[in-house]
Design a protein around this motif. Structure first.
Motif, PDB file in Angstrom:
ATOM      1  N   GLU A   7      71.695   0.516  55.876  1.00 53.75           N
ATOM      2  CA  GLU A   7      71.841  -0.700  56.680  1.00 53.75           C
ATOM      3  C   GLU A   7      73.222  -0.713  57.329  1.00 53.75           C
ATOM      4  O   GLU A   7      74.198  -0.200  56.751  1.00 53.75           O
ATOM      5  CB  GLU A   7      71.687  -1.947  55.783  1.00 53.75           C
ATOM      6  CG  GLU A   7      71.943  -3.243  56.561  1.00 53.75           C
ATOM      7  CD  GLU A   7      71.541  -4.517  55.817  1.00 53.75           C
ATOM      8  OE1 GLU A   7      71.171  -4.448  54.642  1.00 53.75           O
ATOM      9  OE2 GLU A   7      71.604  -5.589  56.456  1.00 53.75           O
TER      10      GLU A   7
ATOM     11  N   ASN B 125      69.303  -7.662  56.400  1.00 57.26           N
ATOM     12  CA  ASN B 125      69.650  -8.871  57.142  1.00 57.26           C
ATOM     13  C   ASN B 125      70.196  -8.540  58.531  1.00 57.26           C
ATOM     14  O   ASN B 125      70.036  -9.318  59.474  1.00 57.26           O
ATOM     15  CB  ASN B 125      70.693  -9.684  56.367  1.00 57.26           C
ATOM     16  CG  ASN B 125      70.147 -10.217  55.049  1.00 57.26           C
ATOM     17  OD1 ASN B 125      68.940 -10.210  54.809  1.00 57.26           O
ATOM     18  ND2 ASN B 125      71.023 -10.670  54.175  1.00 57.26           N
TER      19      ASN B 125
ATOM     20  N   TRP C 224      76.480 -10.070  58.448  1.00 55.03           N
ATOM     21  CA  TRP C 224      77.526  -9.703  57.473  1.00 55.03           C
ATOM     22  C   TRP C 224      78.926  -9.999  58.000  1.00 55.03           C
ATOM     23  O   TRP C 224      79.893  -9.467  57.471  1.00 55.03           O
ATOM     24  CB  TRP C 224      77.375  -8.228  57.079  1.00 55.03           C
ATOM     25  CG  TRP C 224      76.043  -7.974  56.464  1.00 55.03           C
ATOM     26  CD1 TRP C 224      75.044  -7.207  56.968  1.00 55.03           C
ATOM     27  CD2 TRP C 224      75.531  -8.522  55.236  1.00 55.03           C
ATOM     28  NE1 TRP C 224      73.942  -7.224  56.148  1.00 55.03           N
ATOM     29  CE2 TRP C 224      74.214  -8.038  55.073  1.00 55.03           C
ATOM     30  CE3 TRP C 224      76.051  -9.381  54.257  1.00 55.03           C
ATOM     31  CZ2 TRP C 224      73.412  -8.379  53.982  1.00 55.03           C
ATOM     32  CZ3 TRP C 224      75.258  -9.717  53.164  1.00 55.03           C
ATOM     33  CH2 TRP C 224      73.954  -9.218  53.033  1.00 55.03           C
TER      34      TRP C 224
ATOM     35  N   ASN D 122      62.639  -8.573  58.366  1.00 60.51           N
ATOM     36  CA  ASN D 122      63.242  -8.447  57.035  1.00 60.51           C
ATOM     37  C   ASN D 122      63.412  -9.820  56.396  1.00 60.51           C
ATOM     38  O   ASN D 122      63.942 -10.737  57.039  1.00 60.51           O
ATOM     39  CB  ASN D 122      64.625  -7.791  57.147  1.00 60.51           C
ATOM     40  CG  ASN D 122      65.349  -7.727  55.812  1.00 60.51           C
ATOM     41  OD1 ASN D 122      64.946  -6.981  54.918  1.00 60.51           O
ATOM     42  ND2 ASN D 122      66.401  -8.532  55.653  1.00 60.51           N
ATOM     43  N   GLU D 123      62.960  -9.953  55.173  1.00 61.85           N
ATOM     44  CA  GLU D 123      63.193 -11.165  54.345  1.00 61.85           C
ATOM     45  C   GLU D 123      63.120 -12.456  55.159  1.00 61.85           C
ATOM     46  O   GLU D 123      64.033 -13.292  55.113  1.00 61.85           O
ATOM     47  CB  GLU D 123      64.554 -11.068  53.636  1.00 61.85           C
ATOM     48  CG  GLU D 123      64.612  -9.949  52.621  1.00 61.85           C
ATOM     49  CD  GLU D 123      65.829  -9.975  51.694  1.00 61.85           C
ATOM     50  OE1 GLU D 123      66.782 -10.725  51.960  1.00 61.85           O
ATOM     51  OE2 GLU D 123      65.809  -9.242  50.705  1.00 61.85           O
TER      52      GLU D 123
ATOM     53  N   TYR E   2      66.586  -7.352  42.991  1.00 60.71           N
ATOM     54  CA  TYR E   2      67.873  -6.856  42.511  1.00 60.71           C
ATOM     55  C   TYR E   2      68.113  -7.447  41.131  1.00 60.71           C
ATOM     56  O   TYR E   2      67.780  -8.606  40.887  1.00 60.71           O
ATOM     57  CB  TYR E   2      69.003  -7.292  43.456  1.00 60.71           C
ATOM     58  CG  TYR E   2      68.918  -6.637  44.822  1.00 60.71           C
ATOM     59  CD1 TYR E   2      69.329  -5.325  45.006  1.00 60.71           C
ATOM     60  CD2 TYR E   2      68.423  -7.337  45.920  1.00 60.71           C
ATOM     61  CE1 TYR E   2      69.263  -4.722  46.269  1.00 60.71           C
ATOM     62  CE2 TYR E   2      68.345  -6.746  47.175  1.00 60.71           C
ATOM     63  CZ  TYR E   2      68.775  -5.434  47.342  1.00 60.71           C
ATOM     64  OH  TYR E   2      68.697  -4.850  48.582  1.00 60.71           O
TER      65      TYR E   2
ATOM     66  N   GLU F  56      63.357  -2.679  48.973  1.00 63.40           N
ATOM     67  CA  GLU F  56      64.726  -2.917  48.500  1.00 63.40           C
ATOM     68  C   GLU F  56      64.652  -3.143  46.999  1.00 63.40           C
ATOM     69  O   GLU F  56      63.992  -4.099  46.560  1.00 63.40           O
ATOM     70  CB  GLU F  56      65.369  -4.141  49.173  1.00 63.40           C
ATOM     71  CG  GLU F  56      65.810  -3.887  50.592  1.00 63.40           C
ATOM     72  CD  GLU F  56      66.603  -5.046  51.193  1.00 63.40           C
ATOM     73  OE1 GLU F  56      67.348  -5.721  50.456  1.00 63.40           O
ATOM     74  OE2 GLU F  56      66.451  -5.269  52.404  1.00 63.40           O
TER      75      GLU F  56
ATOM     76  N   GLN G 183      71.412   0.469  48.405  1.00 65.40           N
ATOM     77  CA  GLN G 183      71.357   1.240  49.633  1.00 65.40           C
ATOM     78  C   GLN G 183      71.791   2.670  49.313  1.00 65.40           C
ATOM     79  O   GLN G 183      72.059   2.955  48.147  1.00 65.40           O
ATOM     80  CB  GLN G 183      72.239   0.580  50.686  1.00 65.40           C
ATOM     81  CG  GLN G 183      71.792  -0.855  51.003  1.00 65.40           C
ATOM     82  CD  GLN G 183      72.566  -1.516  52.155  1.00 65.40           C
ATOM     83  OE1 GLN G 183      73.415  -0.936  52.773  1.00 65.40           O
ATOM     84  NE2 GLN G 183      72.245  -2.790  52.411  1.00 65.40           N
TER      85      GLN G 183
END
Ligand code: AHR
Length: 501
Positions: free
Chosen positions: A29, A74, A99, A174-175, A246, A294, A351
């Protein structure tokens, strides 16, 4: 210290199915130092003419990664893929709002495709369904996959990629259930745009493999209902639904953390049940499979959150240092994915480099292996052929998060070609050993080729660039006699046993 008991039975006649090689996937990513300072560092002594670090490429190949998801995460939900193509000098610098980073766009789709070819991995690209449109997604697929003679395919050729990239697998966003996601949507809103995007992409190429976004994690209040709603819109248009998870040790609760794979197993079963219930409602015989795109250990409580960040360039983000205990959990998560190989078709550890990653780099310096590198690499190398059904009867340990759970996790594969059985065994107890008795029927089981073990007196020890403290040791504590494998597995350990005839 107690010694617990666990019995395992394997029979050559009982198989889950072929090992899906794409379970050994990873994720790159545009986040922290995964791309910039990770795979790409043009002024590094080991960089090739494209700016890609050869030492990182070598480690990626050694890790055994088969497929890599890109460019987010993200990040993708605010990304305009057009910014990342053409001559590097002409690419715009943008704010990456996911980010809070300054994105130079030095690396984009064509660059990643060249990196993927050098790494020998299959690409899996995500389209932006946060701020992006159906048209943006179609243009990207046309750019990547259409041979020539159209606006976007000719631009790809002009940019140096004469042959189509032929990307087979596409994530539809994504998400999108997460309120942190740029362009976050309700399940109906996302289901509609995912369906319309899938329909349009299939008109470019009906054979594309498409992945709809499932929940961001199983603690989301909408877990289950999100998948049901999204699949009610997309069931006949997509091939897979995504899962993300996670794990971290919370409040010193080591036993629960070492049992994280129990949660992954429950989550997988839940998503299969939800997807199949939508199929039943639609009276469809089609099965939507799972893409666990993920997963990892991530000490999330140490991350202040993206809202706490200021915009900056090249800032390290979530560079977790992994311990022996983290590596044991990663080995167990990997083995859990394998056990569900009949429905989990793709998995990507998140990642690949620096960002919660098995590979770490120093700017201008070394690339090195984190503790979590070994269980991934050995699983990728040796889990071949078919996944076997594993019957496990194990003592249990009590955990605050998951109740009573089996102390032993056992997974096995049999490769008819090499005639090898490989067992992946995890002792989830922080302090007790397990006496294992494994009986094998109609399987090669007259000699032990290798017993590789990840264990040690200090489960919190980590690797650094200078010292690789956590590493695999070949040991010989297990005995094999007339098809029965027996011996002790140390506390908090991951073991791989290769058997043959
Ligand atoms: O892998 C890090 C981030 O975790 C990804 O960008 C996002 O999809 C997830 O929340």
């Amino acid at each position: 210290m107690t010694t617990h008991r666990a019995n395992v039975t394997l029979d050559g006649a009982y198989r889950v199915g072929p090992v899906p090689r794409r379970l050994f996937g990873s994720f790159v990513e545009h986040m922290g130092r995964c791309v910039y300072g990770g795979i790409y560092e043009p002024d590094h002594p080991d960089a090739d003419e494209d700016g890609f670090r050869q030492d990182v490429l070598d480690l990626t190949r050694e890790l055994g990664v088969t497929t890599v998801r890109y460019p987010g995460g993200n990040f993708v939900s605010g990304y305009d893929w057009r910014d990342g193509i053409g001559p590097r000098a002409d690419r715009p610098t943008r704010l990456d709002r996911a980010w809070k980073a300054i994105e130079s766009n030095e690396v984009g789709t064509d660059d990643f495709m060249r990196w993927a070819a050098s790494a020998g991995v299959a690409p899996m690209l995500a389209v932006n369904l946060g701020t992006g449109t159906v048209q943006d997604a179609c243009d990207l697929v046309e750019y990547c996959n259409y041979p020539s003679g159209t606006k976007w395919s000719d631009l790809r050729i002009k940019n140096g990629a004469h042959q189509p990239h032929d990307v087979r697998t596409w994530c539809l966003g994504n998400e999108m259930d997460g309120p942190w996601q740029i362009g976050h949507k309700t399940a109906d809103e996302y289901g509609r745009i995912a369906a319309e995007t899938a329909r349009a992409l299939r008109r470019i190429d009906p054979t594309l493999e498409l992945i709809a976004c499932g929940s961001s994690n199983s603690t989301m209040p909408s877990f289950g209902s999100w998948e049901a709603t999204v699949l009610s819109h997309t069931h006949d248009l997509v091939d897979l639904v995504s899962l993300h998870a996670y794990y971290e040790e919370k409040d010193g609760d080591t036993a629960s953390f070492l049992s994280s794979a129990v949660d992954m197993d429950t989550m997988i079963r839940g998503v299969i049940a939800t997807a199949d219930s939508v199929a039943a409602r639609l009276r469809s015989s089609k099965r939507v499979n799972l893409s666990f795109d993920e997963w990892n250990v991530w000490h999330q409580s140490r991350f202040p959150g993206e809202d706490a960040l200021d915009y900056s360039k090249g800032r390290p983000l979530i560079e977790d240092n992994y311990s022996l205990m983290d590596a044991v959990v990663v080995g167990d998560l990997m083995a859990t994915l394998l056990r569900h190989g009949d429905r989990v078709a793709i998995a990507c550890q998140a990642q690949l480099v620096n960002v919660i990653a098995p590979i770490r780099t120093e700017r201008g310096g070394l690339a090195w292996k984190q503790a979590t590198f070994a269980p991934f690499a050995l699983s990728a190398r040796h889990a071949r052929g078919d996944v076997l059904l594993t019957a496990v009867e194990s003592d249990k340990q009590h955990t605050k998060r998951y109740g009573d759970v089996p102390i032993l996790s056992a997974t096995a594969t049999h490769d008819p070609e090499s005639n090898e059985v490989v067992m992946f065994l995890v002792n989830r107890s922080p302090e007790d050993s397990i006496h294992l008795t494994a009986r094998l029927h109609d399987l090669p089981s007259t000699k032990i080729l290798q017993q590789a073990e990840l264990a040690g007196p200090d489960m919190r020890v980590i690797n650094t660039a200078a010292q690789q403290e956590v590493r695999i040791r070949n040991v010989s504590s297990l005995r094999l006699c007339e098809g029965t494998l027996e011996g002790d597995l140390p506390a908090c350990s991951w073991t791989m046993v290769r058997l043959s005839s």
